[in-house]
Design an enzyme around this catalytic site. Structure first.
Site, PDB file in Angstrom:
ATOM      1  N   ARG A   6      10.039   1.963  22.105  1.00  0.00           N
ATOM      2  CA  ARG A   6      10.520   2.527  20.840  1.00  0.00           C
ATOM      3  C   ARG A   6      10.444   4.039  20.806  1.00  0.00           C
ATOM      4  O   ARG A   6      10.701   4.665  19.785  1.00  0.00           O
ATOM      5  CB  ARG A   6       9.711   1.928  19.677  1.00  0.00           C
ATOM      6  CG  ARG A   6       9.938   0.426  19.527  1.00  0.00           C
ATOM      7  CD  ARG A   6       9.056  -0.183  18.464  1.00  0.00           C
ATOM      8  NE  ARG A   6       9.285  -1.629  18.363  1.00  0.00           N
ATOM      9  CZ  ARG A   6       8.522  -2.467  17.677  1.00  0.00           C
ATOM     10  NH1 ARG A   6       7.466  -1.996  17.023  1.00  0.00           N
ATOM     11  NH2 ARG A   6       8.790  -3.756  17.631  1.00  0.00           N
ATOM     12  N   LEU A  23       8.693   0.357  10.587  1.00  0.00           N
ATOM     13  CA  LEU A  23       9.607   1.377  11.090  1.00  0.00           C
ATOM     14  C   LEU A  23      10.612   1.819  10.040  1.00  0.00           C
ATOM     15  O   LEU A  23      11.139   2.931  10.105  1.00  0.00           O
ATOM     16  CB  LEU A  23      10.331   0.862  12.343  1.00  0.00           C
ATOM     17  CG  LEU A  23       9.423   0.594  13.556  1.00  0.00           C
ATOM     18  CD1 LEU A  23      10.242   0.090  14.731  1.00  0.00           C
ATOM     19  CD2 LEU A  23       8.648   1.838  13.942  1.00  0.00           C
ATOM     20  N   GLU A  58      -3.959  -2.297  16.709  1.00  0.00           N
ATOM     21  CA  GLU A  58      -4.892  -1.201  16.445  1.00  0.00           C
ATOM     22  C   GLU A  58      -5.842  -1.570  15.305  1.00  0.00           C
ATOM     23  O   GLU A  58      -7.043  -1.289  15.362  1.00  0.00           O
ATOM     24  CB  GLU A  58      -4.111   0.072  16.094  1.00  0.00           C
ATOM     25  CG  GLU A  58      -3.345   0.643  17.276  1.00  0.00           C
ATOM     26  CD  GLU A  58      -2.608   1.918  16.927  1.00  0.00           C
ATOM     27  OE1 GLU A  58      -2.994   2.978  17.462  1.00  0.00           O
ATOM     28  OE2 GLU A  58      -1.655   1.854  16.120  1.00  0.00           O
ATOM     29  N   GLU A  77       5.318   0.432  21.918  1.00  0.00           N
ATOM     30  CA  GLU A  77       5.609   1.839  21.649  1.00  0.00           C
ATOM     31  C   GLU A  77       6.487   2.482  22.716  1.00  0.00           C
ATOM     32  O   GLU A  77       7.353   3.319  22.411  1.00  0.00           O
ATOM     33  CB  GLU A  77       4.293   2.623  21.515  1.00  0.00           C
ATOM     34  CG  GLU A  77       3.569   2.421  20.186  1.00  0.00           C
ATOM     35  CD  GLU A  77       2.833   1.102  20.079  1.00  0.00           C
ATOM     36  OE1 GLU A  77       2.284   0.814  19.003  1.00  0.00           O
ATOM     37  OE2 GLU A  77       2.801   0.356  21.078  1.00  0.00           O
ATOM     38  N   LYS A 109       7.633  -8.814   5.295  1.00  0.00           N
ATOM     39  CA  LYS A 109       7.736  -7.727   6.280  1.00  0.00           C
ATOM     40  C   LYS A 109       6.802  -7.973   7.466  1.00  0.00           C
ATOM     41  O   LYS A 109       6.504  -7.055   8.223  1.00  0.00           O
ATOM     42  CB  LYS A 109       7.380  -6.394   5.622  1.00  0.00           C
ATOM     43  CG  LYS A 109       8.388  -5.919   4.584  1.00  0.00           C
ATOM     44  CD  LYS A 109       9.640  -5.391   5.249  1.00  0.00           C
ATOM     45  CE  LYS A 109      10.561  -4.719   4.233  1.00  0.00           C
ATOM     46  NZ  LYS A 109      11.751  -4.141   4.885  1.00  0.00           N
ATOM     47  N   ARG A 110       6.364  -9.221   7.630  1.00  0.00           N
ATOM     48  CA  ARG A 110       5.411  -9.568   8.690  1.00  0.00           C
ATOM     49  C   ARG A 110       4.150  -8.703   8.597  1.00  0.00           C
ATOM     50  O   ARG A 110       3.520  -8.385   9.589  1.00  0.00           O
ATOM     51  CB  ARG A 110       6.048  -9.469  10.082  1.00  0.00           C
ATOM     52  CG  ARG A 110       7.264 -10.365  10.281  1.00  0.00           C
ATOM     53  CD  ARG A 110       7.596 -10.576  11.741  1.00  0.00           C
ATOM     54  NE  ARG A 110       7.800  -9.314  12.446  1.00  0.00           N
ATOM     55  CZ  ARG A 110       7.853  -9.195  13.762  1.00  0.00           C
ATOM     56  NH1 ARG A 110       7.714 -10.254  14.538  1.00  0.00           N
ATOM     57  NH2 ARG A 110       8.047  -8.019  14.325  1.00  0.00           N
ATOM     58  N   ALA A 119       2.714  -6.901  12.103  1.00  0.00           N
ATOM     59  CA  ALA A 119       3.706  -6.468  13.095  1.00  0.00           C
ATOM     60  C   ALA A 119       3.656  -4.971  13.344  1.00  0.00           C
ATOM     61  O   ALA A 119       4.565  -4.421  13.970  1.00  0.00           O
ATOM     62  CB  ALA A 119       5.102  -6.882  12.642  1.00  0.00           C
ATOM     63  N   LEU A 124       3.438  -0.793  12.582  1.00  0.00           N
ATOM     64  CA  LEU A 124       4.035   0.209  11.717  1.00  0.00           C
ATOM     65  C   LEU A 124       5.366  -0.291  11.169  1.00  0.00           C
ATOM     66  O   LEU A 124       6.202  -0.823  11.900  1.00  0.00           O
ATOM     67  CB  LEU A 124       4.256   1.504  12.509  1.00  0.00           C
ATOM     68  CG  LEU A 124       5.016   2.633  11.814  1.00  0.00           C
ATOM     69  CD1 LEU A 124       4.215   3.179  10.631  1.00  0.00           C
ATOM     70  CD2 LEU A 124       5.323   3.744  12.820  1.00  0.00           C
ATOM     71  N   GLY A 140       0.533  -1.286  15.580  1.00  0.00           N
ATOM     72  CA  GLY A 140      -0.514  -0.954  14.628  1.00  0.00           C
ATOM     73  C   GLY A 140      -1.333  -2.153  14.203  1.00  0.00           C
ATOM     74  O   GLY A 140      -2.486  -2.008  13.784  1.00  0.00           O
ATOM     75  N   GLY A 143      -0.725   5.712  17.367  1.00  0.00           N
ATOM     76  CA  GLY A 143      -1.251   6.796  16.550  1.00  0.00           C
ATOM     77  C   GLY A 143      -2.321   6.351  15.591  1.00  0.00           C
ATOM     78  O   GLY A 143      -2.789   7.144  14.773  1.00  0.00           O
TER      79      GLY A 143
END
Length: 271
Positions: A148, A79, A125, A145, A38-39, A75, A77, A122, A153
């Protein structure tokens, strides 16, 4: 310290965290995100495991390295894990990320992030919460972001502008601009750029060096320095005086200073 041979797998609770690979050697702990398929995108379970690991580091940990398994650091969050939330639920979800990112920034041991491949959303972040960032030449930085329909956050709006500036973050979010490793270094997102595949080794080298510092000095740098930067000059200078007195009064610091002075004191030749 040899990144390949010196580390042993963590035991106990840390060994049960299946979305992380955690190893320890001497005073350095290596925490690796372990969702390569999932990277290393962050879902709720990975976030919980990160928090658990940060709260239960080995007692001997004096520096922490965070990296990512596979071709990418993170990568961002996941999604596919993103569900429809009310405004209140969205706030609580973001605040949950803040707890984990704060646990990195205010970890009891300095944190070095070793990044490669995608350092996106993220993932950026997360890297921004570390104290030092090492990138290999494959790393690229993005904040998609805006494209998308979401907003950062996980603490990015508070941390990333302190590294790269508000204008740079605005550009990345509005236009989808992606920075490569060298531009990331120029912008202040990372402090070191190394050849492909060498980020973890460099991060472990730095962590080993950091772990040899006096503990209170490391504490002052990671805990007091960012707070001082947010204060007025007068208040910051007062806090600096307090931390300087506390740090130099530590027994370890006193011994380090004596060792330093004795090695460099010129010998007096008596006639």
């Amino acid at each position: 310290m040899n990144a390949a041979t010196d580390f042993l797998p963590a035991s106990g609770l840390l060994a049960q965290l299946d979305l992380l690979r955690i190893e320890h050697a001497a005073a350095v702990t290596h925490l690796c995100l372990n969702r390569p398929a999932k990277r290393n995108a962050i879902n709720e379970e990975l976030m919980r495991q990160l928090h658990t690991a940060l709260l239960n580091l080995p007692a001997s940990t004096k520096a922490l390295v965070i990296s990512g398994e596979g071709s990418h650091f993170c990568a961002g969050l996941d999604l596919s894990d993103l569900s429809e939330r009310s405004v209140a639920e969205g706030v609580l979800h973001s605040r949950g990320w803040h707890v984990v990112m704060d646990a990195i920034q205010f970890c009891r041991a300095p944190v070095v992030a070793a990044v490669h491949g995608a350092v996106v959303g993220g993932g950026l972040e997360l890297a921004a919460a570390a104290h030092i960032r090492v990138a290999d030449e494959t790393a690229y930085f993005g904040l998609p972001e805006g494209q998308r329909g979401i907003f950062v956050g996980g603490g990015g709006s508070a941390r990333i502008p302190r590294l790269a500036g508000v204008a740079c973050m605005t550009d990345m979010m509005l236009t989808g601009r992606v920075l490569d490793a060298n531009e990331g270094e120029r912008r202040g997102l990372v402090q070191y750029v190394v050849p492909a595949g060498q980020a973890v080794a460099k991060a472990i080298e730095l962590a080993g060096r950091i772990a040899q510092n006096a503990p209170l000095s490391n504490f002052a740098v990671t805990q007091a320095l960012p707070r001082i930067a947010d204060l007025s000059q007068a208040d910051g200078l007062f806090m600096e005086s307090l931390m300087a007195a506390i740090a130099q009064g530590d027994d370890v610091a006193k011994q380090r200073l004596q060792d330093f002075l004795q090695k460099r004191t010129p010998k007096v030749v008596k006639s």
